[in-house]
Enzyme design. Structure first.
Site, PDB file in Angstrom:
ATOM      1  N   CYS A 112       0.697  -1.293   0.093  1.00  0.00           N
ATOM      2  CA  CYS A 112       0.060  -0.096   0.057  1.00  0.00           C
ATOM      3  C   CYS A 112       0.784   1.242   0.099  1.00  0.00           C
ATOM      4  O   CYS A 112       0.699   2.148  -0.872  1.00  0.00           O
ATOM      5  CB  CYS A 112      -0.926  -0.134   1.301  1.00  0.00           C
ATOM      6  SG  CYS A 112      -2.054   1.539   1.302  1.00  0.00           S
TER       7      CYS A 112
ATOM      8  N   CYS B 174      -1.755   1.672  -2.969  1.00  0.00           N
ATOM      9  CA  CYS B 174      -2.672   2.815  -2.782  1.00  0.00           C
ATOM     10  C   CYS B 174      -2.245   4.233  -2.689  1.00  0.00           C
ATOM     11  O   CYS B 174      -2.695   5.236  -3.462  1.00  0.00           O
ATOM     12  CB  CYS B 174      -3.401   2.698  -1.633  1.00  0.00           C
ATOM     13  SG  CYS B 174      -3.775   0.967  -1.128  1.00  0.00           S
TER      14      CYS B 174
ATOM     15  N   LYS C  67       0.072   5.541  -5.905  1.00  0.00           N
ATOM     16  CA  LYS C  67      -0.949   5.432  -7.070  1.00  0.00           C
ATOM     17  C   LYS C  67      -1.834   6.578  -6.882  1.00  0.00           C
ATOM     18  O   LYS C  67      -2.091   7.321  -7.888  1.00  0.00           O
ATOM     19  CB  LYS C  67      -1.924   4.273  -6.926  1.00  0.00           C
ATOM     20  CG  LYS C  67      -3.041   4.150  -7.717  1.00  0.00           C
ATOM     21  CD  LYS C  67      -4.001   3.135  -7.348  1.00  0.00           C
ATOM     22  CE  LYS C  67      -4.782   3.377  -5.985  1.00  0.00           C
ATOM     23  NZ  LYS C  67      -5.655   2.508  -5.626  1.00  0.00           N
TER      24      LYS C  67
ATOM     25  N   TYR D  85      -9.440  -2.738 -10.566  1.00  0.00           N
ATOM     26  CA  TYR D  85      -8.944  -1.500 -10.061  1.00  0.00           C
ATOM     27  C   TYR D  85      -7.779  -1.184 -10.681  1.00  0.00           C
ATOM     28  O   TYR D  85      -7.737   0.004 -11.252  1.00  0.00           O
ATOM     29  CB  TYR D  85      -8.579  -1.636  -8.383  1.00  0.00           C
ATOM     30  CG  TYR D  85      -9.608  -1.743  -7.139  1.00  0.00           C
ATOM     31  CD1 TYR D  85     -10.060  -0.977  -6.528  1.00  0.00           C
ATOM     32  CD2 TYR D  85     -10.496  -3.193  -7.380  1.00  0.00           C
ATOM     33  CE1 TYR D  85     -10.992  -1.147  -5.627  1.00  0.00           C
ATOM     34  CE2 TYR D  85     -11.546  -3.373  -6.370  1.00  0.00           C
ATOM     35  CZ  TYR D  85     -11.934  -2.270  -5.329  1.00  0.00           C
ATOM     36  OH  TYR D  85     -12.973  -2.529  -4.663  1.00  0.00           O
TER      37      TYR D  85
ATOM     38  N   GLU E 276      -7.193   2.232 -12.978  1.00  0.00           N
ATOM     39  CA  GLU E 276      -6.784   3.277 -12.379  1.00  0.00           C
ATOM     40  C   GLU E 276      -5.165   3.726 -13.200  1.00  0.00           C
ATOM     41  O   GLU E 276      -5.033   4.863 -13.315  1.00  0.00           O
ATOM     42  CB  GLU E 276      -6.379   3.209 -10.910  1.00  0.00           C
ATOM     43  CG  GLU E 276      -7.477   2.918  -9.969  1.00  0.00           C
ATOM     44  CD  GLU E 276      -7.043   2.365  -8.780  1.00  0.00           C
ATOM     45  OE1 GLU E 276      -7.763   2.595  -7.777  1.00  0.00           O
ATOM     46  OE2 GLU E 276      -6.241   1.633  -8.401  1.00  0.00           O
TER      47      GLU E 276
ATOM     48  N   HIS F 190     -25.819  22.552   0.585  1.00  0.00           N
ATOM     49  CA  HIS F 190     -25.956  23.200  -0.984  1.00  0.00           C
ATOM     50  C   HIS F 190     -24.809  24.511  -0.988  1.00  0.00           C
ATOM     51  O   HIS F 190     -24.620  25.233  -0.296  1.00  0.00           O
ATOM     52  CB  HIS F 190     -27.422  23.839  -1.014  1.00  0.00           C
ATOM     53  CG  HIS F 190     -27.778  24.320  -2.280  1.00  0.00           C
ATOM     54  ND1 HIS F 190     -27.680  23.284  -3.500  1.00  0.00           N
ATOM     55  CD2 HIS F 190     -27.858  25.502  -2.792  1.00  0.00           C
ATOM     56  CE1 HIS F 190     -28.237  24.192  -4.680  1.00  0.00           C
ATOM     57  NE2 HIS F 190     -28.003  25.384  -4.300  1.00  0.00           N
TER      58      HIS F 190
ATOM     59  N   GLU G 202     -25.092  16.360  -1.796  1.00  0.00           N
ATOM     60  CA  GLU G 202     -26.606  16.361  -1.572  1.00  0.00           C
ATOM     61  C   GLU G 202     -27.626  15.738  -2.546  1.00  0.00           C
ATOM     62  O   GLU G 202     -28.618  15.496  -2.069  1.00  0.00           O
ATOM     63  CB  GLU G 202     -26.948  18.136  -1.652  1.00  0.00           C
ATOM     64  CG  GLU G 202     -26.785  18.635  -2.992  1.00  0.00           C
ATOM     65  CD  GLU G 202     -27.434  19.988  -2.846  1.00  0.00           C
ATOM     66  OE1 GLU G 202     -28.387  20.420  -2.320  1.00  0.00           O
ATOM     67  OE2 GLU G 202     -26.925  20.781  -3.612  1.00  0.00           O
TER      68      GLU G 202
END
Length: 452
Positions: free
Chosen positions: A42, A47, A50, A176, A180, A436, A441
């Site tokens: 990782c 991760c 990357k 993944y 990616e 908002h 939302e």
């Protein structure tokens, strides 16, 4: 019997470090052996680097979109070497942090390869250590199929250290890592093709999400080729490579990147000497307490092949530390409702059941879906659209799944994961007042079902 350590951890990746640190904090005598790099996949080739490269790739779009807001950027250029050098410095910093986390916790750190000798003994650099419990947390390794010319491909391990950005890249895979890196290479300026042997990539994700990501990547200029696979690769005189597909077509590239799965990293660990059981996929078999067929030896993370995500390995490491040394605080890892994100361009994130999974499990579903142009892009030439989707149980009103493709999808999905973990209903979503103007939302303002 007196042991040298209460716990000996093989592998200083996310799960191993978490187990070691917390076991030490509970008063255990702990050692960790790591032969490659602190922080595991990782931190070093997964991760973290990357996502840094994804950030770098996305700046091309940010610069183009800035014109709609009055900014003029002259002489836009990109330097791959600068990106990689800065990424390397950040990873080195993180390596130091992981080392300090272990040492400051009182853990004995051995930076060499470890091999199991017996149920309570580990050998490291020719020296043997005994331990009441041994934890295998060595992670995974890229898998490349066996075919003529496969020695000419690279994987994610090498991609993070390429000296230069290839002009033409062929990415092979449909998960993944494939989407990616296709996004990274394309965003940084490479001519990018992605090949996948199936009908549509991102198997296991919601069908609407898969289709949406396909459409968006095509709009951005990534050449997606499905039902395509490589039969052989030949090196050319100019240093390029020529891929011959199983349908007879040929594709030329300067780099072929394979992302076709990962295998458990069990090389030279001595598992065969102890007759530790593996499942039919080659992963270590464990019970609900992560014990292998040799009870004193446990395993967590990618080597057990349950859910191969860093936060899951962290949770498993914590569970092991607690069950061994603080059982009054032990609680099993809940593998249900685990959120995940794919840092493609655009980002994808999901939590809970897909529409397909909900139907297969017998739920009568109501679907709510919204596709829209993000506000940030309304004054630009970008045609990118976001997707948000809720899968709801028609009988209980419980929200079964949330799915999104668009900017900051992972950031938004983390909050929704808490809601799903708490059992939120669609009524709870509807009664939540939105912030908002935000994209998030939209998840609390979808009122009209789009399907059942």
């Amino acid at each position: 019997m007196a042991y040298d350590f209460d716990l000996f951890v093989i592998g200083a990746g996310s799960g191993g470090v978490r187990a070691a640190r917390f076991a030490a904090s509970y008063g255990a005598r702990v050692a960790v052996a790591e032969s490659r790099y602190l922080g595991g996949t990782c931190v070093n080739v997964g991760c973290v680097p990357k996502k840094l490269l994804v950030y770098g790739a996305h700046y091309a779009e940010d610069i183009d979109q800035a014109q709609g807001f009055g900014w003029t950027v002259d002489n836009k250029t990109f330097d791959w070497k600068t990106l990689i050098a800065n990424k390397n410095r950040e990873i080195e910093r993180l390596n130091g942090i992981y080392k300090n986390l272990l040492v400051d916790s009182g853990v004995t750190l051995l930076q060499a390869h470890a091999r199991l000798v017996d149920a309570h003994t580990v050998e490291v650099a020719g020296k043997r250590y005994s331990a009441e419990h041994i934890l295998v947390a060595t992670g995974g390794w890229p898998h490349v199929p066996d075919f003529p010319g496969n020695e000419h491909v690279i994987t994610s391990n090498e991609a993070f250290y390429l000296d230069a950005l290839p002009r033409r890249v062929l990415v092979v895979g449909g998960g993944y890592i494939a989407v990616e890196f296709a996004s990274i290479f394309h965003g940084c300026g490479a001519e990018t093709q992605l090949l996948y042997r199936g009908e549509l990539f991102m198997r296991g994700f919601d069908g609407s999400l898969r289709d949406h990501l396909k459409d968006e990547m095509i709009k951005k200029g990534v050449d997606l080729q499905f039902n395509a696979d490589i039969a052989r690769i030949d090196k050319q005189a100019d240093g390029s490579v020529l891929a011959t597909l199983k349908d007879g077509r040929t594709l030329a590239a300067d780099c072929i990147f394979y992302a076709t799965g990962r295998r458990p990293m069990l090389d030279n660990l001595g598992l065969d000497q102890l007759d530790i059981a593996l499942d039919k996929r080659g992963f270590i078999e464990v019970d609900d307490r992560y014990r292998t067929s040799v009870p004193s030896i446990l395993a967590i993370g990618d080597v057990i092949g349950r859910v191969q995500l860093t936060p899951v390995a962290l949770a498993e490491g914590m569970a092991v530390a607690r069950q061994l040394f603080k059982p009054e605080e032990y609680r099993p890892v809940d593998y249900n409702t685990i959120a995940t994100a794919v840092f493609s361009l655009p980002n994808v994130a999901t939590v809970g059941l897909t529409e397909e999974q909900a139907r297969e499990q017998g739920h009568k579903v109501v679907l709510f879906e919204s596709r829209f142009r993000p506000m940030k892009l309304t004054m630009t030439q970008s045609l990118e659209r976001s997707l948000m989707k809720l899968v709801v149980d028609a009988e209980t009103d419980k929200v079964l799944g949330c799915h999104m493709a668009g900017p900051d999808a992972g950031e938004i999905m983390q909050g929704l994961a808490v809601a799903l973990k708490a059992g939120a209903t669609k009524r709870v979503f509807d009664e939540t007042i939105g912030i908002h103007p935000t994209a998030a939302e939209e998840f609390v303002t979808m009122r009209t079902p789009t399907g059942i």
